[in-house]
Design a protein around this motif. Sequence first.
Motif, mmCIF file in Angstrom:
data_model
loop_
_atom_site.group_PDB
_atom_site.id
_atom_site.type_symbol
_atom_site.label_atom_id
_atom_site.label_comp_id
_atom_site.label_asym_id
_atom_site.label_seq_id
_atom_site.Cartn_x
_atom_site.Cartn_y
_atom_site.Cartn_z
ATOM 1 N N GLY A 113 4.111 -5.712 4.598
ATOM 2 C CA GLY A 113 4.519 -7.063 4.240
ATOM 3 C C GLY A 113 4.409 -7.311 2.747
ATOM 4 O O GLY A 113 5.298 -7.933 2.140
ATOM 5 N N GLY A 114 3.336 -6.822 2.130
ATOM 6 C CA GLY A 114 3.174 -6.977 0.694
ATOM 7 C C GLY A 114 4.250 -6.248 -0.084
ATOM 8 O O GLY A 114 4.778 -6.760 -1.084
ATOM 9 N N PHE A 115 4.596 -5.046 0.378
ATOM 10 C CA PHE A 115 5.653 -4.267 -0.284
ATOM 11 C C PHE A 115 6.993 -4.997 -0.224
ATOM 12 O O PHE A 115 7.706 -5.102 -1.226
ATOM 13 C CB PHE A 115 5.767 -2.892 0.374
ATOM 14 C CG PHE A 115 6.999 -2.120 -0.034
ATOM 15 C CD1 PHE A 115 7.060 -1.477 -1.263
ATOM 16 C CD2 PHE A 115 8.102 -2.062 0.807
ATOM 17 C CE1 PHE A 115 8.201 -0.772 -1.644
ATOM 18 C CE2 PHE A 115 9.245 -1.369 0.438
ATOM 19 C CZ PHE A 115 9.295 -0.723 -0.801
ATOM 20 N N LEU A 116 7.336 -5.509 0.966
ATOM 21 C CA LEU A 116 8.618 -6.211 1.116
ATOM 22 C C LEU A 116 8.672 -7.462 0.240
ATOM 23 O O LEU A 116 9.684 -7.737 -0.419
ATOM 24 C CB LEU A 116 8.828 -6.596 2.585
ATOM 25 C CG LEU A 116 9.101 -5.464 3.572
ATOM 26 C CD1 LEU A 116 9.140 -6.000 5.002
ATOM 27 C CD2 LEU A 116 10.413 -4.760 3.250
ATOM 28 N N THR A 117 7.569 -8.218 0.230
ATOM 29 C CA THR A 117 7.551 -9.458 -0.551
ATOM 30 C C THR A 117 7.647 -9.187 -2.046
ATOM 31 O O THR A 117 8.385 -9.864 -2.767
ATOM 32 C CB THR A 117 6.270 -10.250 -0.239
ATOM 33 O OG1 THR A 117 6.262 -10.584 1.148
ATOM 34 C CG2 THR A 117 6.206 -11.534 -1.050
ATOM 35 N N GLN A 118 6.892 -8.177 -2.497
ATOM 36 C CA GLN A 118 6.890 -7.903 -3.937
ATOM 37 C C GLN A 118 8.169 -7.210 -4.387
ATOM 38 O O GLN A 118 8.663 -7.467 -5.484
ATOM 39 C CB GLN A 118 5.681 -7.035 -4.286
ATOM 40 C CG GLN A 118 5.465 -6.866 -5.784
ATOM 41 C CD GLN A 118 4.064 -6.386 -6.096
ATOM 42 O OE1 GLN A 118 3.088 -6.835 -5.502
ATOM 43 N NE2 GLN A 118 3.957 -5.458 -7.037
ATOM 44 N N ALA A 177 0.546 -12.394 6.735
ATOM 45 C CA ALA A 177 -0.766 -12.681 6.154
ATOM 46 C C ALA A 177 -0.821 -12.378 4.662
ATOM 47 O O ALA A 177 -1.318 -13.196 3.876
ATOM 48 C CB ALA A 177 -1.838 -11.882 6.898
ATOM 49 N N SER A 178 -0.316 -11.215 4.247
ATOM 50 C CA SER A 178 -0.417 -10.828 2.842
ATOM 51 C C SER A 178 0.542 -11.602 1.948
ATOM 52 O O SER A 178 0.481 -11.489 0.722
ATOM 53 C CB SER A 178 -0.164 -9.321 2.686
ATOM 54 O OG SER A 178 1.087 -8.964 3.237
ATOM 55 N N SER A 179 1.435 -12.394 2.545
ATOM 56 C CA SER A 179 2.455 -13.113 1.763
ATOM 57 C C SER A 179 2.212 -14.617 1.712
ATOM 58 O O SER A 179 3.099 -15.365 1.289
ATOM 59 C CB SER A 179 3.847 -12.832 2.360
ATOM 60 O OG SER A 179 4.094 -11.446 2.436
ATOM 61 N N PHE A 180 1.044 -15.087 2.166
ATOM 62 C CA PHE A 180 0.748 -16.520 2.163
ATOM 63 C C PHE A 180 0.989 -17.182 0.795
ATOM 64 O O PHE A 180 1.665 -18.207 0.706
ATOM 65 C CB PHE A 180 -0.700 -16.772 2.598
ATOM 66 C CG PHE A 180 -0.897 -16.798 4.090
ATOM 67 C CD1 PHE A 180 0.103 -17.246 4.935
ATOM 68 C CD2 PHE A 180 -2.091 -16.382 4.651
ATOM 69 C CE1 PHE A 180 -0.080 -17.279 6.306
ATOM 70 C CE2 PHE A 180 -2.283 -16.413 6.026
ATOM 71 C CZ PHE A 180 -1.270 -16.855 6.850
ATOM 72 N N PRO A 181 0.421 -16.626 -0.295
ATOM 73 C CA PRO A 181 0.614 -17.292 -1.587
ATOM 74 C C PRO A 181 2.082 -17.404 -1.980
ATOM 75 O O PRO A 181 2.510 -18.432 -2.528
ATOM 76 C CB PRO A 181 -0.170 -16.401 -2.566
ATOM 77 C CG PRO A 181 -1.192 -15.711 -1.712
ATOM 78 C CD PRO A 181 -0.501 -15.478 -0.405
ATOM 79 N N ASN A 182 2.872 -16.353 -1.706
ATOM 80 C CA ASN A 182 4.289 -16.364 -2.082
ATOM 81 C C ASN A 182 5.072 -17.388 -1.275
ATOM 82 O O ASN A 182 5.914 -18.112 -1.814
ATOM 83 C CB ASN A 182 4.888 -14.964 -1.878
ATOM 84 C CG ASN A 182 4.182 -13.911 -2.711
ATOM 85 O OD1 ASN A 182 3.058 -13.534 -2.416
ATOM 86 N ND2 ASN A 182 4.843 -13.435 -3.753
ATOM 87 N N THR A 194 -1.364 -9.695 -6.177
ATOM 88 C CA THR A 194 0.007 -9.796 -5.668
ATOM 89 C C THR A 194 0.020 -9.503 -4.177
ATOM 90 O O THR A 194 -0.980 -9.013 -3.612
ATOM 91 C CB THR A 194 0.931 -8.789 -6.381
ATOM 92 O OG1 THR A 194 0.500 -7.452 -6.054
ATOM 93 C CG2 THR A 194 0.895 -8.973 -7.884
ATOM 94 N N ALA A 195 1.152 -9.758 -3.533
ATOM 95 C CA ALA A 195 1.255 -9.523 -2.087
ATOM 96 C C ALA A 195 1.018 -8.054 -1.747
ATOM 97 O O ALA A 195 0.358 -7.731 -0.751
ATOM 98 C CB ALA A 195 2.634 -9.970 -1.596
ATOM 99 N N LEU A 196 1.561 -7.150 -2.565
ATOM 100 C CA LEU A 196 1.382 -5.718 -2.296
ATOM 101 C C LEU A 196 -0.078 -5.320 -2.455
ATOM 102 O O LEU A 196 -0.615 -4.553 -1.647
ATOM 103 C CB LEU A 196 2.265 -4.894 -3.235
ATOM 104 C CG LEU A 196 2.170 -3.369 -3.075
ATOM 105 C CD1 LEU A 196 2.514 -2.953 -1.648
ATOM 106 C CD2 LEU A 196 3.085 -2.666 -4.069
ATOM 107 N N GLU A 197 -0.743 -5.810 -3.480
ATOM 108 C CA GLU A 197 -2.154 -5.497 -3.679
ATOM 109 C C GLU A 197 -3.005 -6.033 -2.534
ATOM 110 O O GLU A 197 -3.960 -5.365 -2.093
ATOM 111 C CB GLU A 197 -2.625 -6.072 -5.010
ATOM 112 C CG GLU A 197 -2.036 -5.373 -6.225
ATOM 113 C CD GLU A 197 -2.289 -6.123 -7.520
ATOM 114 O OE1 GLU A 197 -2.162 -5.510 -8.592
ATOM 115 O OE2 GLU A 197 -2.605 -7.341 -7.451
ATOM 116 N N ILE A 198 -2.672 -7.215 -2.036
ATOM 117 C CA ILE A 198 -3.386 -7.771 -0.884
ATOM 118 C C ILE A 198 -3.231 -6.847 0.320
ATOM 119 O O ILE A 198 -4.200 -6.530 1.018
ATOM 120 C CB ILE A 198 -2.855 -9.179 -0.552
ATOM 121 C CG1 ILE A 198 -3.221 -10.170 -1.655
ATOM 122 C CG2 ILE A 198 -3.425 -9.669 0.799
ATOM 123 C CD1 ILE A 198 -2.579 -11.534 -1.500
#
Length: 543
Positions: A160-165, A36-41, A304-308
């Motif tokens: 998820g945001g941490f991993l993506t960012q 969910a938190s990585s949709f934009p990326n 960003t994904a982490l902030e989300i």
Amino acid sequence: MTPPSEEQPVSILTWLGFIAMCIGMFMAILDIQVVASSFPNIGAALNISQDRLSWIQTSYLMAEIVGIPLTGFMTRALTVRWLFAGATFAFTLASIGCAMSTNFAELVAFRTVQGFFGGALIPAVFTAIFELFPRRLHTLATVIAGTFAMIAPTVGPAFGGFLTQTYSWHAIFLVNVIPGALFGGMVAVLVPSGRANLRALTDIDFLTVLLAAVFLASLELLLKEAPHRHWTGPFVNTLLIVCPVSFALAVHQCLTRRRPFLELRRYKDRGFSAACFLSFILGIGLFGSVYLLPLFLGFVRKHTALEIGEIMIVAGLAQLVSAPVAALLECRISGRAMAALGYTMFAAGLVADGFCTIHTDFAGLVVPQILRGAGIMFCIIPSTRLAMEGWPQWDRSDASAQFNLLRNLGGAIGIALVDTILQQRTAGHASRLIERLQAGDADAAAAVGLPTAMFHGHAMGPIGETLKHMIAPMVQRAAFAQSLNEGWFLMAALFVPALIALALLPRRDFSTEAYSARNRQDRQECSGVTLGGLKGNQNATSR
């Protein structure tokens, strides 16, 4: 497999195997949250348009709907140990496929495989509780499994945001590989197993499975594609025929088969029907909110994904904190009152989210998330009891499958509905904002993010091309925020029928007497079937 007796001790190896199963279940639940938190990326990396991102979630949910009811059949055929180990390994391989995807179609295909096998992990864990442990340890084992299930949505978005960012979007899928291989192997080695009965595979009504898959796929395509095509054309007309026909045939199969894919006659029980309806509505709000909030934070607030993930963690923490409170209140207030409180809180959180502007950020999203997160447990506990309590042991897995799959179905349909709003309404909002700006509307300027001092309620003069290009993305962002608000309001409105159903449901349906009546009724029906069969045999013999 025969459960151990009350006096028989449970070995530490069995406990380790069960915890490994809980971690596998944790992976399956986490996989919805981390995405969910990585949709934009993901959208940017694979060139997926904003209106198609929802397929990443709905393909997973739809596949789970098919996979969950098969768990009971596969458990009897393969045993809990080999079903869980095999499903975990397949889930892990599908995760690798997701990470290696290079386009939209590949990602959706592997997410579908992920969802199908992930759907087997959650019910298998709760089946294992009854197979691996004596009654005295059922509560402890359930608490352990429930804790893992609650931690996943709490840490999922931030993780998820941490991993993506930190790495890339591929990492949210590759993180499953080592735990999947390790804990799948532990289950295969440590969990006690009965004898496999591959003949039980013949009990599966594969035609119904196929019809259910066709129905779900055509329904999702209809909800997603028909609005684009104005509900006309050969493609839409074909779906309008295939969807209801496949549904009707699947229902007919379930009602006429000796061992149906789903026991639909269970809906004669008023309490069970109400519980499944409540589960469906909760799924709309639960999965719909997990879909809408990252879109707002990513595309409107440009986080960003982490902030989300850090913002979305509030709902998970509220759910974790409210769980013991809900457990204590369950013994002190009626199930109907508790469910009404939960659905009211969740709906209030959805309404509160519907007033977001382009300036709304963490502070403005705390209260709505607390309301939704805390309300979840007040919704789930009484509705689960209403659906599950009192059924004989041999019926419990089917009741659980139907209760859980309807929540997933609600989520898939809810995401499709709000996605349709985003697709169909954003352009209209943008046009109206432009008209209001040209008319000098200061409120429209504030909504878009322009200085209001330039707008005095009088028509504006000609606008240069440079200024138009500068304002266009600001207008689009504000229009998208307004469409998101309409999505929140739609989901809140769908909670009203749930509250009406609770008001009309007699309080006695939540009572111990009502639950006990299910067991008696089931035994009578079984006896009737048996007596009918004996009479039929006697008549055949006399002839």
